[in-house]
Design an enzyme around this catalytic site. Structure first.
Site, PDB file in Angstrom:
ATOM      1  N   HIS A  53       0.835  -1.213   0.000  1.00 33.82           N
ATOM      2  CA  HIS A  53       0.000   0.000   0.000  1.00 33.82           C
ATOM      3  C   HIS A  53       0.864   1.255   0.000  1.00 33.82           C
ATOM      4  CE1 HIS A  53      -3.362  -2.616   0.529  1.00 33.82           C
ATOM      5  NE2 HIS A  53      -2.890  -3.104   1.652  1.00 33.82           N
ATOM      6  N   PHE A 237     -11.686  -6.087  12.020  1.00 33.45           N
ATOM      7  CA  PHE A 237     -12.279  -4.757  12.156  1.00 33.45           C
ATOM      8  C   PHE A 237     -13.668  -4.772  11.514  1.00 33.45           C
ATOM      9  CE2 PHE A 237      -8.092  -4.357  13.324  1.00 33.45           C
ATOM     10  CZ  PHE A 237      -7.201  -4.469  12.276  1.00 33.45           C
ATOM     11  N   ASP A 239     -16.256  -3.745   9.716  1.00 31.69           N
ATOM     12  CA  ASP A 239     -16.635  -2.674   8.781  1.00 31.69           C
ATOM     13  C   ASP A 239     -17.752  -3.161   7.880  1.00 31.69           C
ATOM     14  OD1 ASP A 239     -14.713  -3.003   5.792  1.00 31.69           O
ATOM     15  OD2 ASP A 239     -15.345  -4.537   7.184  1.00 31.69           O
TER      16      ASP A 239
HETATM   17  N1  56B Z   1     -11.993  -4.453   8.072  1.00 29.66           N
HETATM   18  C1  56B Z   1     -11.281  -3.472   7.533  1.00 29.66           C
HETATM   19  N2  56B Z   1     -11.910  -2.322   7.213  1.00 29.66           N
HETATM   20  C2  56B Z   1     -11.152  -1.356   6.648  1.00 29.66           C
HETATM   21  C3  56B Z   1      -9.795  -1.478   6.380  1.00 29.66           C
HETATM   22  C4  56B Z   1      -9.392  -0.258   5.805  1.00 29.66           C
HETATM   23  C5  56B Z   1      -8.060   0.165   5.329  1.00 29.66           C
HETATM   24  N3  56B Z   1      -6.988  -0.550   5.910  1.00 29.66           N
HETATM   25  C6  56B Z   1      -5.999  -0.947   4.969  1.00 29.66           C
HETATM   26  C7  56B Z   1      -4.936   0.038   4.933  1.00 29.66           C
HETATM   27  C8  56B Z   1      -3.785  -0.502   5.322  1.00 29.66           C
HETATM   28  C9  56B Z   1      -3.932  -1.875   5.672  1.00 29.66           C
HETATM   29  O1  56B Z   1      -3.070  -2.650   4.926  1.00 29.66           O
HETATM   30  C10 56B Z   1      -5.338  -2.233   5.349  1.00 29.66           C
HETATM   31  O2  56B Z   1      -5.385  -3.100   4.278  1.00 29.66           O
HETATM   32  C11 56B Z   1     -10.502   0.551   5.717  1.00 29.66           C
HETATM   33  N4  56B Z   1     -11.533  -0.132   6.232  1.00 29.66           N
HETATM   34  C12 56B Z   1     -12.937   0.209   6.261  1.00 29.66           C
HETATM   35  O3  56B Z   1     -13.471  -0.213   4.996  1.00 29.66           O
HETATM   36  C13 56B Z   1     -14.474   0.710   4.584  1.00 29.66           C
HETATM   37  C14 56B Z   1     -13.964   1.406   3.347  1.00 29.66           C
HETATM   38  O4  56B Z   1     -13.978   0.456   2.306  1.00 29.66           O
HETATM   39  P1  56B Z   1     -13.987   1.017   0.770  1.00 29.66           P
HETATM   40  O5  56B Z   1     -15.297   1.821   0.646  1.00 29.66           O
HETATM   41  O6  56B Z   1     -13.947  -0.238  -0.063  1.00 29.66           O
HETATM   42  O7  56B Z   1     -12.760   1.890   0.627  1.00 29.66           O
HETATM   43  C15 56B Z   1     -14.658   1.686   5.720  1.00 29.66           C
HETATM   44  O8  56B Z   1     -15.576   1.155   6.654  1.00 29.66           O
HETATM   45  C16 56B Z   1     -13.276   1.682   6.355  1.00 29.66           C
HETATM   46  O9  56B Z   1     -13.330   2.084   7.713  1.00 29.66           O
HETATM   47  C17 56B Z   1      -9.166  -2.706   6.726  1.00 29.66           C
HETATM   48  O10 56B Z   1      -7.953  -2.942   6.559  1.00 29.66           O
HETATM   49  N5  56B Z   1      -9.954  -3.661   7.288  1.00 29.66           N
END
Ligand code: 56B
Length: 341
Positions: A53, A237, A239
């Site tokens: 990333h 997490f 989400d």
């Molecule tokens: N469960 C979980 N939810 C996560 C993330 C992340 C970003 N983390 C990344 C960054 C560095 C790390 O390497 C992670 O890969 C954002 N979100 C949530 O997703 C939603 C946005 O989604 P979209 O609309 O598709 O962009 C929103 O609720 C946001 O709060 C995660 O990692 N896990």
């Protein structure tokens, strides 16, 4: 916090009493086997947080810690009404959407010399300044800008008044305990208190507080102040993307009633019964997957890396949901507007 079921126990309790969302043992087993292979071949590692990333901080110092805290303080509700009405940000020749568009806007501001991730700045940032910082390169603005301003002011003021304006001081106070850091964050910063009532029981998801810890662990590469001895206690997490990935892999299933609502684009309220079931079952499904991966390592007599935990399983599922959006969107994500995820 007392009397509130913490995320892992909350996930178990909700799953055992859920009426519209179901954790599927066969799907859990199959996904665990798939992830066991990937982890065993070093395809899922903590190093991926930076390597995969480009928008994530590549350094591991105090600036990276404060970048992560700012990012996760506003890490909520990036979804758009429809695919042709997306908030988009162009940065260094690439166009980003969703969570990454927000990160791109952050880095664009920092490149312009705006001290965005400094609490003394964002505790007093004006609405116009925030609108400029988060400006869109499409016709559609970032959702919930007013709530974001309010959260920044509240969070920034607390960090300045109690912690000298740097999240590094909160991190130090946690003494390398992820659980202690989780408690410090939810006790001191109200916007991170992501809780609900389920069948009369107070349940905690703490999605942004937990992802904050996961992202700090990534930014610090699991070293020094980021060498949390109890990182395994942090759950996935909760989400709106992970449920889609779990359904895609057959580890979770919905009732007809819930499926119909999702297909109609129903707007749920934070705390609705189905929304709580979606989030709770996601937590528990990933816990079961993690346990089965650990059992596979033991059964095969293989040395297991410390990286087998819900955080890295979450990263794989979230990144998968992003990279295979069409397949994942066969079952729509659940729509909620709130400051928690
Ligand atoms: N469960 C979980 N939810 C996560 C993330 C992340 C970003 N983390 C990344 C960054 C560095 C790390 O390497 C992670 O890969 C954002 N979100 C949530 O997703 C939603 C946005 O989604 P979209 O609309 O598709 O962009 C929103 O609720 C946001 O709060 C995660 O990692 N896990």
């Amino acid at each position: 916090m007392s009397g509130t079921l913490q995320p892992r126990e909350a996930g178990k309790f909700i799953t055992e009493n859920s009426k519209d969302v179901f954790v599927e043992p066969d799907g859990v087993k199959k996904l665990a086997e798939k992830l066991y292979e990937k982890i065993d071949h070093n395809e899922i590692t903590l190093a991926g947080w930076k390597a995969l990333h480009e928008l994530n901080p590549q350094s591991s110092g105090e600036d990276a810690v404060n970048w992560v805290f700012f990012a996760d303080t506003l890490n909520f509700s990036f979804w758009s009404e429809s695919d042709d009405k997306k908030y988009l940000v162009k940065y260094k020749g690439k166009e980003y959407s969703g969570y990454w568009s927000f990160c791109a806007a952050m880095n664009r501001a920092l490149d312009e010399g705006i001290p965005l991730t400094s609490a003394s700045y964002y505790s007093n940032i004006t609405l116009d300044q925030l609108k400029y910082v988060l400006r869109s390169d499409s016709d559609f603005p970032i959702p919930m800008i007013e709530e974001r301003l309010e959260v920044l002011h509240q969070t920034g003021r607390i960090l300045v008044e109690k912690y000298g304006g740097s999240f590094f001081n909160v991190l130090k106070q946690s003494e390398k305990s992820a659980v202690k850091l989780l408690q410090l964050v939810v006790e001191n910063f109200p916007s991170y208190r992501d809780e609900a009532i389920f069948q009369g029981v107070q349940v905690a998801f703490y999605k942004r507080a937990q992802i904050l810890i996961g992202d700090l662990w990534g930014a610090l590469e699991g070293k020094d102040d980021g060498c949390f001895h109890d990182i395994r206690q942090i759950t996935m997490f909760a989400d709106y993307r992970i449920p889609q990935a779990l359904v895609h892999f057959g580890a979770m299933r919905y009732s007809e009633k819930l499926l119909n609502k999702l297909n109609e684009g129903w707007l749920f309220q934070n705390g609705d019964l189905e929304e709580v079931e979606l989030r709770g079952c996601s937590i528990w499904a990933v816990e079961l997957i993690c346990e089965q991966i650990r059992e596979l390592f033991e059964k095969n007599g293989k040395k297991m890396s410390n990286d087998v935990n819900p955080i890295l399983i979450d990263h794989f599922l979230w990144d998968y949901a992003r990279d295979y959006r069409e397949e994942i969107n066969v079952v729509p994500f659940h729509r909620v507007r709130c400051i928690y995820y």
